[in-house]
Scaffold this active site. Structure first.
Site, PDB file in Angstrom:
ATOM      1  N   GLU A  21       0.759  -1.396  -0.215  1.00 36.60           N
ATOM      2  CA  GLU A  21       0.079   0.108   0.131  1.00 36.60           C
ATOM      3  C   GLU A  21       0.731   1.398  -0.026  1.00 36.60           C
ATOM      4  O   GLU A  21       1.933   1.199   0.285  1.00 36.60           O
ATOM      5  CB  GLU A  21      -0.990  -0.131   1.002  1.00 36.60           C
ATOM      6  CG  GLU A  21      -0.148  -0.527   2.457  1.00 36.60           C
ATOM      7  CD  GLU A  21      -0.573   0.637   3.855  1.00 36.60           C
ATOM      8  OE1 GLU A  21      -0.673   1.797   3.354  1.00 36.60           O
ATOM      9  OE2 GLU A  21      -0.511   0.171   5.001  1.00 36.60           O
ATOM     10  N   LYS A  83      -5.663  10.064   1.481  1.00 34.01           N
ATOM     11  CA  LYS A  83      -5.716   8.877   1.992  1.00 34.01           C
ATOM     12  C   LYS A  83      -7.039   8.083   1.671  1.00 34.01           C
ATOM     13  O   LYS A  83      -8.126   8.470   1.793  1.00 34.01           O
ATOM     14  CB  LYS A  83      -5.827   9.106   3.670  1.00 34.01           C
ATOM     15  CG  LYS A  83      -5.734   7.637   4.408  1.00 34.01           C
ATOM     16  CD  LYS A  83      -5.440   7.885   5.925  1.00 34.01           C
ATOM     17  CE  LYS A  83      -5.861   6.803   6.645  1.00 34.01           C
ATOM     18  NZ  LYS A  83      -5.924   7.034   8.071  1.00 34.01           N
ATOM     19  N   VAL A 103      -4.816  -0.003   3.466  1.00 41.01           N
ATOM     20  CA  VAL A 103      -5.120  -1.481   3.547  1.00 41.01           C
ATOM     21  C   VAL A 103      -6.266  -1.819   2.725  1.00 41.01           C
ATOM     22  O   VAL A 103      -6.418  -2.630   1.809  1.00 41.01           O
ATOM     23  CB  VAL A 103      -4.842  -2.072   5.147  1.00 41.01           C
ATOM     24  CG1 VAL A 103      -5.440  -3.764   4.843  1.00 41.01           C
ATOM     25  CG2 VAL A 103      -3.820  -2.268   5.617  1.00 41.01           C
ATOM     26  N   ASP A 135     -15.642   5.227  15.502  1.00 45.51           N
ATOM     27  CA  ASP A 135     -14.376   5.244  14.683  1.00 45.51           C
ATOM     28  C   ASP A 135     -13.835   3.474  14.655  1.00 45.51           C
ATOM     29  O   ASP A 135     -13.255   3.197  15.632  1.00 45.51           O
ATOM     30  CB  ASP A 135     -13.424   5.905  15.139  1.00 45.51           C
ATOM     31  CG  ASP A 135     -12.227   6.344  14.006  1.00 45.51           C
ATOM     32  OD1 ASP A 135     -12.352   5.520  12.848  1.00 45.51           O
ATOM     33  OD2 ASP A 135     -11.348   7.231  14.033  1.00 45.51           O
ATOM     34  N   SER A 137     -11.960   1.274  11.556  1.00 44.75           N
ATOM     35  CA  SER A 137     -11.246   1.236  10.413  1.00 44.75           C
ATOM     36  C   SER A 137     -11.971   0.490   9.207  1.00 44.75           C
ATOM     37  O   SER A 137     -12.447  -0.702   9.356  1.00 44.75           O
ATOM     38  CB  SER A 137      -9.995   0.804  10.615  1.00 44.75           C
ATOM     39  OG  SER A 137      -9.249   0.898   9.176  1.00 44.75           O
ATOM     40  N   ASP A 139     -10.626  -0.813   7.196  1.00 47.97           N
ATOM     41  CA  ASP A 139      -9.724  -1.975   6.604  1.00 47.97           C
ATOM     42  C   ASP A 139     -10.253  -3.382   7.020  1.00 47.97           C
ATOM     43  O   ASP A 139     -10.437  -4.248   6.462  1.00 47.97           O
ATOM     44  CB  ASP A 139      -8.471  -1.924   7.596  1.00 47.97           C
ATOM     45  CG  ASP A 139      -7.709  -0.986   7.078  1.00 47.97           C
ATOM     46  OD1 ASP A 139      -7.799  -0.086   6.043  1.00 47.97           O
ATOM     47  OD2 ASP A 139      -6.502  -0.673   7.736  1.00 47.97           O
ATOM     48  N   LYS A 156      -2.707  -1.619  15.012  1.00 47.60           N
ATOM     49  CA  LYS A 156      -2.064  -0.791  15.599  1.00 47.60           C
ATOM     50  C   LYS A 156      -2.219  -0.615  16.992  1.00 47.60           C
ATOM     51  O   LYS A 156      -3.191  -0.533  17.393  1.00 47.60           O
ATOM     52  CB  LYS A 156      -2.045   0.645  14.896  1.00 47.60           C
ATOM     53  CG  LYS A 156      -1.345   0.523  13.418  1.00 47.60           C
ATOM     54  CD  LYS A 156      -1.306   1.934  12.838  1.00 47.60           C
ATOM     55  CE  LYS A 156      -1.140   1.930  11.311  1.00 47.60           C
ATOM     56  NZ  LYS A 156      -2.373   1.184  10.776  1.00 47.60           N
TER      57      LYS A 156
END
Ligand code: PSU
Ligand code: MN
Length: 298
Positions: A21, A83, A103, A135, A137, A139, A156
């Site tokens: 990515e 992004k 991702v 919130d 992601s 992904d 993360k």
């Protein structure tokens, strides 16, 4: 979609291909370090016998396989590159903007091309305080719906790693622990929730992938590899998360802002771990892609 000859040839001949990515190049680091990580990741993928397919949006087209000059554009643009998650692809294309794929955005491209392996640093997941912010992601949903293996050092650590593990279970995403029984936490190898299966080598990963994809509609898998030389900087991460929250940052800006503050607060130690784990994950993605190709051809 502009697919380089190298990548198109590898896909046509069913040789191993690993997607990489560009969000980590533009938004994950400063001062050209993202470029170094991207270049070295590509080298590690080739060294392991696979073809790297770095994905980004340049001048209104999805590029699969980037030239050195294109990669430099992503590094130089920094946070001024968009992004691009899966939902941002269309607008970025139609508006001709420079788009660094996350991702999730990269997986949307993998789905179109049938690329089954991708490497990154850490996936996005469920943020701390998700009950208020909602919130989570993009992904995670893309992993769930794309038949590909994402090799990462877990979610993360600025996230709620436990909640992310729970949501991966809900989404029926197998979480394979690479020689570990617990989900790594990006900078730190230890302290995460249990994985759904422990794996010891890449042929075993390949067999699990093949079995998983035999189920109708099965999507992605997470191959979670603990960072080598991981560091426990939970106190710094707590500090960075609360400072970013007090700045009222929300949405896409949160992750890059926290990462950059952690990098600053750790005096650069976290940068080094982050760079190393990205490169090692790219190499492992290539190793598993090679093992999968061998299994398919045997
Ligand atoms: N891995 C890194 N650094 C990064 C990322 C991954 O080492 O910056 C990026 C990936 O592109 C991932 C994104 O998709 O962070 C997650 O952002 P968010 O939490 O806003 O979904
Ligand atoms: Mn988010």
């Amino acid at each position: 979609m502009l697919v380089t000859e190298e990548v198109a040839g590898a896909l046509a001949q069913q040789r191993p291909v690993v997607a990489l990515e560009t969000t980590l190049v533009s938004h994950g680091f400063s001062e050209g370090r993202g470029l170094a990580a991207a270049v070295e990741s590509e080298r590690r993928v080739r060294e392991a016998g696979a073809t790297p397919a770095t994905v980004g949006i340049v001048d209104g087209a999805i590029h699969v396989g980037l030239t050195g000059a294109e990669l430099e554009r992503f590094a130089e643009a920094g946070t001024s590159a968009r992004k691009v998650g899966a939902r941002d692809l269309a607008a970025c294309l139609a508006q001709g903007a420079l788009g660094a794929t996350t991702v999730g955005g990269t997986l949307a491209v993998c789905r179109q091309l049938g690329i089954r392996f991708m490497g990154t640093g850490g996936i996005g997941g469920v943020h701390r305080g998700f009950a208020e912010s909602m919130d989570i992601s993009g992904d995670l949903l893309q992993i769930a719906r794309t038949p590909a293996v994402v090799v990462a050092s877990g979610p993360k650590s600025l996230l709620d790693v436990g909640a992310t593990g729970e949501l991966l279970e809900t989404l029926a995403v197998p979480v394979l622990g690479w020689q570990t029984a617990t989900l790594p936490r990006f900078y730190a190898a230890e302290g995460g929730p249990p994985v759904s299966a422990v794996v010891s080598d890449s042929p075993e990963v390949a067999r699990i992938c093949r079995a998983h994809w035999q189920f109708d509609g099965a999507g992605g898998l997470l191959l979670a590899r603990p960072p080598i030389g991981g560091i426990d900087i939970d106190v710094l991460i707590d500090e960075a998360v609360s400072r970013v929250r007090s700045q009222n940052l929300a949405g896409q800006a949160v992750t890059p802002a926290v990462l950059s503050l952690v990098h600053e607060l750790s005096g650069g130690r976290s940068v080094e771990v982050n760079r190393q784990l990205i490169e090692d994950n790219a190499a492992l993605a290539a190793e598993t892609a090679v093992a999968y190709a061998q299994l398919q051809n045997s």
